[in-house]
Design a protein around this motif. Structure first.
Motif, PDB file in Angstrom:
ATOM      1  N   VAL A  44       0.885  -1.219   0.123  1.00 35.28           N
ATOM      2  CA  VAL A  44       0.090  -0.045   0.067  1.00 35.28           C
ATOM      3  C   VAL A  44       0.989   1.207  -0.021  1.00 35.28           C
ATOM      4  N   CYS A  45       1.857   1.218   0.726  1.00 37.32           N
ATOM      5  CA  CYS A  45       2.713   2.357   1.163  1.00 37.32           C
ATOM      6  C   CYS A  45       3.624   2.523  -0.327  1.00 37.32           C
ATOM      7  N   ALA A  46       3.939   1.448  -0.992  1.00 37.99           N
ATOM      8  CA  ALA A  46       4.463   1.574  -2.213  1.00 37.99           C
ATOM      9  C   ALA A  46       3.959   2.254  -3.380  1.00 37.99           C
ATOM     10  N   VAL A  47       2.528   1.871  -3.386  1.00 37.56           N
ATOM     11  CA  VAL A  47       1.646   2.528  -4.410  1.00 37.56           C
ATOM     12  C   VAL A  47       1.359   3.889  -3.987  1.00 37.56           C
ATOM     13  N   ALA A  48       1.241   4.237  -2.633  1.00 35.65           N
ATOM     14  CA  ALA A  48       0.441   5.536  -2.378  1.00 35.65           C
ATOM     15  C   ALA A  48       1.617   6.404  -2.173  1.00 35.65           C
ATOM     16  N   ILE A  49       2.752   6.066  -1.700  1.00 30.68           N
ATOM     17  CA  ILE A  49       3.799   7.027  -1.312  1.00 30.68           C
ATOM     18  C   ILE A  49       5.085   6.745  -2.158  1.00 30.68           C
ATOM     19  N   GLY A  50       5.669   5.652  -2.032  1.00 28.76           N
ATOM     20  CA  GLY A  50       6.872   5.336  -3.116  1.00 28.76           C
ATOM     21  C   GLY A  50       7.018   5.469  -4.193  1.00 28.76           C
ATOM     22  N   PHE A  51       6.008   5.144  -5.177  1.00 26.65           N
ATOM     23  CA  PHE A  51       6.375   5.216  -6.398  1.00 26.65           C
ATOM     24  C   PHE A  51       5.875   6.576  -7.082  1.00 26.65           C
ATOM     25  N   PRO A  52       4.867   7.321  -6.318  1.00 25.19           N
ATOM     26  CA  PRO A  52       4.684   8.614  -6.683  1.00 25.19           C
ATOM     27  C   PRO A  52       5.709   9.491  -6.558  1.00 25.19           C
ATOM     28  N   LEU A  53       6.488   9.476  -5.368  1.00 27.35           N
ATOM     29  CA  LEU A  53       7.557  10.501  -4.923  1.00 27.35           C
ATOM     30  C   LEU A  53       8.809  10.076  -5.750  1.00 27.35           C
ATOM     31  N   PHE A  54       8.704   8.816  -5.874  1.00 29.25           N
ATOM     32  CA  PHE A  54      10.294   8.321  -6.798  1.00 29.25           C
ATOM     33  C   PHE A  54      10.125   9.049  -8.184  1.00 29.25           C
ATOM     34  N   PHE A  55       8.911   8.790  -8.755  1.00 27.44           N
ATOM     35  CA  PHE A  55       8.772   9.166 -10.230  1.00 27.44           C
ATOM     36  C   PHE A  55       8.733  10.878 -10.342  1.00 27.44           C
ATOM     37  N   MET A  56       8.217  11.360  -9.219  1.00 29.99           N
ATOM     38  CA  MET A  56       8.313  12.883  -9.056  1.00 29.99           C
ATOM     39  C   MET A  56       9.632  13.248  -9.054  1.00 29.99           C
ATOM     40  N   GLU A  57      10.544  12.867  -8.212  1.00 31.33           N
ATOM     41  CA  GLU A  57      12.134  13.327  -7.949  1.00 31.33           C
ATOM     42  C   GLU A  57      12.722  13.244  -9.330  1.00 31.33           C
TER      43      GLU A  57
END
Length: 637
Positions: free
Chosen positions: A49-62
């Motif tokens: 859940v955290c990978a989908v909601a936090i991890g990937f969006p912020l990884f991709f954003m940076e």
């Protein structure tokens, strides 16, 4: 001539260099420990859940931010100048990481050198100069002498249950004495930091820095070539350990514990806190490194698909590594006749105590230990030189004119290496482990990174504008990213991460090493380290508002949130416009520019308002380029 930004030689290099960065010790010790601590398979649910909601969006954003702005971890935040403190804060964390992370690599180098240079592994015997009369060798045999009472839980605390030695004191396992009395030479606390007498560790520490220097001194030319080996070979070792671990007695019990979820643990908020912090830590968010590496991508690279492949690879590596780790944990429980849940395992203890113990029980123990610690060294090298690259890129981006000379980059990285070696010397003292844990829990701890993830999501999602950022991404990759990314960056990621930060503060407990709890003054120093990255955001925002030329606060905010673009973005946007008239002018001073276009920004000699583009050479002194002023219907934009 203005020097063009260097890029990766190909897409494979750009993928491997980030893969090597995010696949680190967090995958080897932190993920298995979190899964073990939080109910085995149940932990995989909040982790996903955290990978989908936090991890990937912020990884991709940076990643998208770095590729779009073509600058390092600080310069890329010119996209929203008032929030540039986010970049400074992540830069501070990267510096802290460079200082302390190399220590883990030094430990691994020392273990590796001893493994290949000794016939009998010294942590399996009690006849060494550092062993006490209470030393007890650990041969892994069940139901024999005092080992009936041995537990890894007690082993981590330096005792062995109810067993006693000949002098009435509790016996101590040889592997623990090797760790505490040879590798660390551990003192009793901060009050006794000791002296610089641990030359084996000091030489390993210096050797680690020398390796990192040669990995980064040429920039992408050296880093891009090194990762072909350092990013791929650990998978080969991991596969060998996984296959070997599966053949050990008790391995199936470890795998069963790993996969069988304890659903009741999902009701504990701490499980979700651990999942979120593990995602941010293992994905390498808020270290400046993702932005830096992405800035070396081609502008039109498909960074969305690139990010998907990387985060899936990182999470799958953690998951598969869990099998390798839990087969060994199952074996440790088997040889001691204990239930798996009765073991107590932690980060350094898992890698440098429990794993050497388990691997030493196998046939050809030197081989398995050598492979394991060589893998740890490679993982450490990737993460270390990645943060080194992030720091050096920020400096080079700030003063590009000074780094056009031959060997200037090599000199910079060399000076940084020497400086880091000197700064990190206290970690080599007998009390160095306490300093290490201070940095691990505060300077580069979860709360520092989680706070900055909240702020950077707000900066892009609300201050700059999520819709505008999505359009910027489309300009690069040619298509719009899923709407879910915008929703996560604007709302889900910052709200969920803020809740985790709040819970952390409410449930805060002082860190400790074994039974030694950090004194109040050490905790105060730790919080100062945390605040050193925290406060970069508000302090820089206040500075930008104070120095803005606008009169009212509202106008100042509008001025300081206006992007400062580089020439490559302006040229692309100009090419998309239908131009009615182009007027060339030569601008000699900033004041002349401001009188002509009041809202224009000037970034190191590059006019940075939409419609203005570079058309000539420039330097950082009072020599400005010929620019093209784009006019609509004859009027300046």
């Amino acid at each position: 001539m203005a020097k063009e930004r260097e890029t990766w030689a190909n897409k494979i290099e750009s993928f491997l260099v980030v893969l090597g960065y995010i696949i680190g010790l967090g995958n080897i010790w932190r993920f298995p420990y979190m899964a073990y601590k939080n109910g085995g398979g149940a932990f995989l649910i909040p982790y996903t859940v955290c990978a989908v909601a936090i991890g990937f969006p912020l990884f991709f954003m940076e990643t998208a931010l770095g590729q779009f702005m073509k600058r390092g971890g600080i310069g890329s935040w010119n996209i929203v100048p008032i929030m540039k403190g986010v970049g400074i804060g992540t830069f501070v964390i990267a510096v802290y990481c460079n200082i302390y992370y190399i220590v883990v690599m030094a430990w691994a180098i020392l273990y590796f050198c001893i493994t290949i240079s000794h016939g009998t592994l010294p942590w399996t015997t009690c006849d060494n100069w550092w062993n006490s009369e209470n030393c007890l060798s650990y041969n892994g045999e069940r139901n024999e002498s005092a080992l009936n009472q041995v537990s890894v839980s007690n082993m981590m605390n330096g005792t062995l249950g109810n067993t006693t030695s000949v002098n009435g004191s509790a016996p101590v396992l040889s592997v623990l004495e090797f760790w505490n009395d040879f590798v660390l030479r551990k003192s009793d606390g901060f009050h006794d930091m000791g002296t610089l007498e641990n030359w084996p560790l000091i030489l390993s520490y210096i050797g680690g820095w020398i390796v990192c220097y040669f990995c980064t001194f040429k920039g992408t030319k050296s880093t891009g070539k090194v990762v072909y080996f350092t990013a791929t070979f650990p998978y080969f070792v991991l596969l060998i350990l996984l296959v070997k671990g599966a053949t050990l007695p008790g391995a199936i019990d470890g795998v069963r514990y790993y996969l069988k979820p304890n659903i009741t643990r999902l009701a504990d908020p701490q499980v979700w806190v651990d999942a979120a912090s593990q995602i941010v830590y293992s994905y390498g968010i808020c270290f400046s490194t993702l932005i830096t590496f992405a800035s070396f991508n081609e502008f039109n690279s498909d960074c969305f698909k690139h990010a998907v492949k990387l985060v899936v690879s990182c999470s799958l590596t953690s998951f598969i590594n869990g099998f390798a780790i839990f087969t060994v944990i199952g074996n440790l429980a088997y040889v001691q006749d204990l239930n798996i849940e009765d073991l107590t395992l932690s980060g350094p203890g898992l890698v440098f105590i429990a794993f050497p113990t388990a691997l030493s029980l196998m046939p050809l123990p030197n081989l398995w230990n050598a492979l394991f610690f060589f893998m740890i060294i490679l993982l450490g090298i990737d993460s270390q030189f990645s943060c080194m690259e992030a720091v050096s890129t920020v400096i080079i981006d700030a003063y590009p004119r000074h780094f056009m000379k031959k060997y200037s980059r090599e000199l910079l990285v060399g000076l940084m290496t020497v400086a880091y070696i000197i700064i990190g010397i206290p970690f080599m003292l007998e009390g160095g482990i306490y300093l290490f844990e201070l940095f691990n829990n505060y300077a580069v701890g979860g709360i520092s990174m989680l706070w900055l993830t909240v702020v950077e999501a707000v900066a892009i999602g609300h201050v700059y504008g999520a819709d505008k950022f999505v359009d910027d991404i489309q300009l690069m990759i040619g298509y719009k990213v899923p709407r879910y990314f915008k929703i996560c960056v604007m709302w889900i990621s910052p709200l969920l991460t803020s809740s985790i930060c709040l819970y952390y503060f409410v449930r805060y407990e002082p860190p400790k090493v074994d039974e030694y709890r950090f004194p109040p003054w050490a905790q105060a120093v730790g919080w100062m380290l945390v605040m050193s990255s925290f406060l970069c955001v508000p302090f820089f925002a206040i500075y930008k508002l104070w120095s803005a030329k606008a009169k009212t606060l509202r106008e100042k905010f509008a001025e300081t949130r206006r992007p400062i673009y580089s020439s490559h973005i302006l040229e692309l946007r100009n090419n998309e416009k239908s131009l009615n008239e182009t007027e060339k002018i030569r601008l000699e001073t900033d004041s002349e520019l401001q009188s002509f276009i009041p809202d224009a920004h000037y970034d190191h000699g590059v006019i940075t308002e939409n419609g203005i583009k570079e058309n000539g050479d420039f330097s950082h002194e009072k020599m400005y380029p010929v620019v093209e002023c784009i006019t609509d219907n004859g009027n300046p934009v």
